[in-house]
Motif scaffolding. Structure first.
Motif, mmCIF file in Angstrom:
data_model
loop_
_atom_site.group_PDB
_atom_site.id
_atom_site.type_symbol
_atom_site.label_atom_id
_atom_site.label_comp_id
_atom_site.label_asym_id
_atom_site.label_seq_id
_atom_site.Cartn_x
_atom_site.Cartn_y
_atom_site.Cartn_z
ATOM 1 N N VAL A 1 52.022 46.192 34.123
ATOM 2 C CA VAL A 1 51.126 46.519 35.237
ATOM 3 C C VAL A 1 51.432 47.922 35.739
ATOM 4 O O VAL A 1 52.551 48.216 36.174
ATOM 5 N N ASP A 2 50.432 48.817 35.691
ATOM 6 C CA ASP A 2 50.587 50.210 36.113
ATOM 7 C C ASP A 2 49.370 50.586 36.949
ATOM 8 O O ASP A 2 48.242 50.565 36.451
ATOM 9 N N ILE B 1 40.652 57.073 41.624
ATOM 10 C CA ILE B 1 41.635 56.344 40.830
ATOM 11 C C ILE B 1 41.546 54.859 41.155
ATOM 12 O O ILE B 1 41.099 54.476 42.238
ATOM 13 N N GLY B 2 41.965 54.056 40.193
ATOM 14 C CA GLY B 2 41.948 52.622 40.407
ATOM 15 C C GLY B 2 42.710 51.918 39.316
ATOM 16 O O GLY B 2 43.481 52.535 38.577
ATOM 17 N N SER B 3 42.490 50.630 39.196
ATOM 18 C CA SER B 3 43.139 49.836 38.177
ATOM 19 C C SER B 3 42.091 49.332 37.196
ATOM 20 O O SER B 3 40.926 49.131 37.546
ATOM 21 N N SER B 4 42.532 49.140 35.959
ATOM 22 C CA SER B 4 41.654 48.628 34.920
ATOM 23 C C SER B 4 42.426 47.562 34.146
ATOM 24 O O SER B 4 43.549 47.807 33.702
ATOM 25 N N GLU B 5 41.849 46.397 34.005
ATOM 26 C CA GLU B 5 42.549 45.308 33.326
ATOM 27 C C GLU B 5 41.599 44.587 32.387
ATOM 28 O O GLU B 5 40.373 44.687 32.525
ATOM 29 N N PRO B 6 42.140 43.868 31.393
ATOM 30 C CA PRO B 6 41.276 43.142 30.460
ATOM 31 C C PRO B 6 40.340 42.191 31.188
ATOM 32 O O PRO B 6 40.692 41.605 32.215
ATOM 33 N N ALA B 7 39.152 42.034 30.633
ATOM 34 C CA ALA B 7 38.142 41.213 31.303
ATOM 35 C C ALA B 7 38.537 39.755 31.356
ATOM 36 O O ALA B 7 38.246 39.068 32.326
ATOM 37 N N GLU B 8 39.225 39.239 30.348
ATOM 38 C CA GLU B 8 39.600 37.829 30.366
ATOM 39 C C GLU B 8 40.733 37.574 29.376
ATOM 40 O O GLU B 8 40.823 38.200 28.325
ATOM 41 N N GLY B 9 41.627 36.669 29.786
ATOM 42 C CA GLY B 9 42.709 36.238 28.913
ATOM 43 C C GLY B 9 43.733 37.322 28.646
ATOM 44 O O GLY B 9 43.618 38.461 29.102
ATOM 45 N N LYS C 1 40.139 58.750 32.231
ATOM 46 C CA LYS C 1 41.359 58.499 31.481
ATOM 47 C C LYS C 1 41.914 57.128 31.840
ATOM 48 O O LYS C 1 41.864 56.700 32.999
ATOM 49 N N LEU C 2 42.464 56.432 30.848
ATOM 50 C CA LEU C 2 43.273 55.242 31.053
ATOM 51 C C LEU C 2 44.721 55.613 30.776
ATOM 52 O O LEU C 2 45.033 56.177 29.726
ATOM 53 N N VAL D 1 41.505 56.821 35.892
ATOM 54 C CA VAL D 1 41.176 58.029 36.645
ATOM 55 C C VAL D 1 39.799 58.506 36.198
ATOM 56 O O VAL D 1 39.552 58.675 34.991
ATOM 57 N N VAL D 2 38.900 58.732 37.158
ATOM 58 C CA VAL D 2 37.531 59.167 36.864
ATOM 59 C C VAL D 2 37.227 60.413 37.682
ATOM 60 O O VAL D 2 37.438 60.428 38.904
ATOM 61 N N LYS D 3 36.734 61.467 37.039
ATOM 62 C CA LYS D 3 36.308 62.686 37.738
ATOM 63 C C LYS D 3 34.795 62.806 37.610
ATOM 64 O O LYS D 3 34.243 62.764 36.503
#
Length: 278
Positions: A149-150, A112-120, A142-143, A129-131
């Motif tokens: 912020v989650d 598991i981790g965080s995913s955020e927009p690449a810029e702006g 899954k996102l 979440v990655v299996k």
């Protein structure tokens, strides 16, 4: 013997020894110690342009190392001898940061981790979440999140093959504050249950969670916002995500929690205090 080194990651191995991870000279190293404390092996990993953040012990005595390769997720599986069995990277058009990983009963790994927009744009960080299977192939990803912020910070596989994830979220309140976030996922990553606990939560590293002997989980949640009163909450959580105990305290903090056989826990705080919670 390095001029500069640090480590706060160590775990027991099936043979009674210990593996510790340390960072020095711009590289990560794993050290395998015997039960008597002698060095069995030492391996140094200099993965070009990679930053390792997560270390997860595996049932066979190996180790999963997870980190970042540019904006992508990097996974590296080592055997019990420290040799790399495989490594892979994956990502989207966003920036991914690993936070935790757990071995799964089928020999694979969930990360598991965080995913955020690449810029702006606004800060719309989601839980990622990655299996992957035992060879490192992605089985599903899954996102999960809302409009703010989650982030997930710890993950456990449950006896039904699903996953219990805990972290923090700003998306599901009306006051913009971050709160403790709890999710139960099915084996294929579908959300079965999610909820927030009404305790202000100040970002990364402000909670600790461990599995108890009866299969439940005990979480210690600290809050310490600038200009606001500090607090502490202890929660007991079942595998299905049900919270069976939620006790709040006006003082204290928790940096480590150890469940005890009577259903309570020992709690260590960042100020050096140790508390016994029934």
């Amino acid at each position: 013997g390095a001029d500069y080194a640090y480590s706060n990651k160590a775990w027991a191995t099936p043979d009674g020894g210990v593996i510790a991870a340390a960072f020095y000279d711009s590289a990560w190293a794993l050290f395998k110690l015997s039960a008597a404390g002698t060095v069995v092996w030492e391996k140094t990993y200099t993965l070009a342009d990679a930053a390792l953040d997560v270390f997860c012990p595996l049932p066979d005595g190996g180790t999963l190392m997870a980190g970042r390769l540019g904006s992508d997720l990097l996974l590296c599986r080592c055997g019990a001898d420290g040799e790399i069995a495989w490594q892979m990277s994956c990502g989207t058009d966003r920036i991914e940061l690993p936070m935790a990983a757990a071995a799964t009963s089928d020999g694979g790994i969930v990360v598991i981790g965080s995913s955020e927009p690449a810029e702006g744009g606004p800060p719309m960080t989601d839980l990622w979440v990655v299996k992957v299977d035992m060879a490192g192939a992605i089985e599903w990803q899954k996102l999960i999140g809302g409009a703010a912020v989650d982030v997930g910070e710890t993950v456990f596989q449950t006896n039904d093959g699903g996953y219990l994830i805990a972290g923090h979220t700003e998306s599901f309140g009306t006051d913009g504050l971050s709160r403790f976030w709890l999710l139960k996922l099915s084996p294929d990553g579908e959300i079965l249950r999610q909820q927030t606990l009404d305790h202000e939560y100040w970002g990364f590293g402000w909670f600790t969670m461990r599995r108890a002997a009866d299969g439940s989980f005990i979480a210690a949640i600290s809050s310490s916002f600038p200009g606001r009163a500090s607090g502490l909450a202890i929660a007991t959580i079942l595998e299905d995500g049900t919270v069976t105990r939620e006790a709040a305290y006006s003082e204290g903090g928790g940096s480590a929690v150890l469940p005890t056989e009577d259903g309570g826990c020992l709690l260590a705080g960042s100020d050096g205090d140790v508390a016994r919670v029934m």
